[in-house]
Write a protein that holds these residues in place. Sequence first.
Motif, PDB file in Angstrom:
ATOM      1  N   ILE A  26       0.844  -1.201   0.000  1.00 36.22           N
ATOM      2  CA  ILE A  26       0.000   0.000   0.000  1.00 36.22           C
ATOM      3  C   ILE A  26       0.878   1.250   0.000  1.00 36.22           C
ATOM      4  N   CYS A  27       1.901   1.250   0.839  1.00 35.76           N
ATOM      5  CA  CYS A  27       2.818   2.400   0.883  1.00 35.76           C
ATOM      6  C   CYS A  27       3.528   2.571  -0.451  1.00 35.76           C
ATOM      7  N   ALA A  28       3.951   1.469  -1.057  1.00 40.67           N
ATOM      8  CA  ALA A  28       4.626   1.538  -2.356  1.00 40.67           C
ATOM      9  C   ALA A  28       3.696   2.124  -3.413  1.00 40.67           C
ATOM     10  N   ALA A  29       2.429   1.710  -3.405  1.00 39.87           N
ATOM     11  CA  ALA A  29       1.466   2.236  -4.374  1.00 39.87           C
ATOM     12  C   ALA A  29       1.275   3.744  -4.179  1.00 39.87           C
ATOM     13  N   CYS A  30       1.188   4.174  -2.931  1.00 37.54           N
ATOM     14  CA  CYS A  30       1.037   5.608  -2.649  1.00 37.54           C
ATOM     15  C   CYS A  30       2.255   6.393  -3.134  1.00 37.54           C
ATOM     16  N   VAL A  31       3.433   5.841  -2.916  1.00 44.43           N
ATOM     17  CA  VAL A  31       4.660   6.500  -3.361  1.00 44.43           C
ATOM     18  C   VAL A  31       4.731   6.521  -4.885  1.00 44.43           C
ATOM     19  N   MET A  32       4.315   5.442  -5.540  1.00 45.14           N
ATOM     20  CA  MET A  32       4.298   5.408  -7.000  1.00 45.14           C
ATOM     21  C   MET A  32       3.449   6.545  -7.553  1.00 45.14           C
ATOM     22  N   VAL A  33       2.294   6.776  -6.943  1.00 40.68           N
ATOM     23  CA  VAL A  33       1.405   7.852  -7.397  1.00 40.68           C
ATOM     24  C   VAL A  33       2.023   9.210  -7.078  1.00 40.68           C
ATOM     25  N   ARG A  51      -2.900  10.276   4.790  1.00 40.98           N
ATOM     26  CA  ARG A  51      -3.984   9.378   4.357  1.00 40.98           C
ATOM     27  C   ARG A  51      -3.814   7.998   4.975  1.00 40.98           C
ATOM     28  N   LEU A  52      -2.576   7.518   5.014  1.00 40.82           N
ATOM     29  CA  LEU A  52      -2.308   6.192   5.576  1.00 40.82           C
ATOM     30  C   LEU A  52      -2.541   6.166   7.088  1.00 40.82           C
ATOM     31  N   LEU A  53      -2.030   7.172   7.776  1.00 43.53           N
ATOM     32  CA  LEU A  53      -2.146   7.218   9.234  1.00 43.53           C
ATOM     33  C   LEU A  53      -3.591   7.389   9.695  1.00 43.53           C
ATOM     34  N   ASN A  54      -4.414   8.007   8.858  1.00 44.19           N
ATOM     35  CA  ASN A  54      -5.800   8.261   9.235  1.00 44.19           C
ATOM     36  C   ASN A  54      -6.802   7.326   8.571  1.00 44.19           C
ATOM     37  N   HIS A  55      -6.310   6.323   7.854  1.00 43.69           N
ATOM     38  CA  HIS A  55      -7.212   5.366   7.214  1.00 43.69           C
ATOM     39  C   HIS A  55      -7.891   4.531   8.293  1.00 43.69           C
ATOM     40  N   GLU A  56      -9.209   4.399   8.199  1.00 44.77           N
ATOM     41  CA  GLU A  56      -9.977   3.766   9.273  1.00 44.77           C
ATOM     42  C   GLU A  56      -9.578   2.317   9.553  1.00 44.77           C
ATOM     43  N   VAL A 109      -7.681   1.724  -3.867  1.00 42.06           N
ATOM     44  CA  VAL A 109      -8.508   2.868  -3.476  1.00 42.06           C
ATOM     45  C   VAL A 109      -7.686   3.882  -2.681  1.00 42.06           C
ATOM     46  N   ILE A 110      -6.812   3.423  -1.815  1.00 39.79           N
ATOM     47  CA  ILE A 110      -5.952   4.353  -1.076  1.00 39.79           C
ATOM     48  C   ILE A 110      -5.039   5.100  -2.047  1.00 39.79           C
ATOM     49  N   ALA A 115      -3.844  10.180  -5.109  1.00 45.52           N
ATOM     50  CA  ALA A 115      -3.796  10.881  -6.400  1.00 45.52           C
ATOM     51  C   ALA A 115      -4.790  12.035  -6.453  1.00 45.52           C
ATOM     52  N   MET A 116      -5.920  11.882  -5.782  1.00 45.00           N
ATOM     53  CA  MET A 116      -6.972  12.903  -5.824  1.00 45.00           C
ATOM     54  C   MET A 116      -6.835  13.945  -4.718  1.00 45.00           C
ATOM     55  N   ALA A 117      -5.787  13.871  -3.945  1.00 46.90           N
ATOM     56  CA  ALA A 117      -5.625  14.766  -2.788  1.00 46.90           C
ATOM     57  C   ALA A 117      -5.661  16.236  -3.174  1.00 46.90           C
ATOM     58  N   ASP A 118      -5.188  16.570  -4.364  1.00 47.81           N
ATOM     59  CA  ASP A 118      -5.189  17.974  -4.797  1.00 47.81           C
ATOM     60  C   ASP A 118      -6.421  18.314  -5.638  1.00 47.81           C
ATOM     61  N   GLY A 119      -7.364  17.396  -5.703  1.00 45.66           N
ATOM     62  CA  GLY A 119      -8.612  17.663  -6.403  1.00 45.66           C
ATOM     63  C   GLY A 119      -8.688  17.147  -7.823  1.00 45.66           C
TER      64      GLY A 119
END
Length: 145
Positions: A26-33, A51-56, A109-110, A115-119
Motif C-alpha cells: 500500500i505504501c509503495a502504491a502511494c509512493v508510485m502515485v 492518508r495512511l495514518l488516518n485510514h480507518e 482505493v488508497i 492521487a486525488m488529494a489535490d482535487g
Amino acid sequence: MFARLKEKLSGSAARLNGKTDLLEGICAACVMVGAADGDLSDDEATIALDRLLNHETLSVAFSGTQIETAFDKQAKRAKSGLSGRLGLKREVEEAKAKSTADDLEMLLVIAIDVAMADGEIGDKERKALNDIGQIVGLSVDRYLG
C-alpha cells in the motif's frame, strides 16, 4: 447499521494484523502515485502519509510507527532511480501474491485517494494508477467512473 459497519471495519483491521507485506505494498502504491511526476515532494509525501495514518482500517491494524516506517522505506526507494521504482512495483506485486481481493481493492482505493488529494488526477498519476491496477488485477475506471 452503524454497528455492522463498525464490526466490518474491526474485522478488516483484525484480518490485516501482521500483514506487513500488504502495508508495504500500500505504501509503495502511494509512493508510485506521489512520485509519478518524477519526484516525491515533501508535500506529496506528507499528504500520502496522512492518508495512511488516518485510514480507518490501517490505523487500527498497524501502529503509527509501523505505517511511518513502511512509508519511509518506500519513499527512499522512489529517490533511488530506476531500480527503486522497480522495487516499488515489486512491493505491489508481492502484496498481490499474498493478499485477498478486498485487500487489493483497499490498496488501489488508497492510491486513488492520494492521487486525488489535490482535487484532480494528472496524466502521469493516472498512468501510475493504471499500472497499479494492472498489477493487482483491478480496473481504475471502476472506481473513477
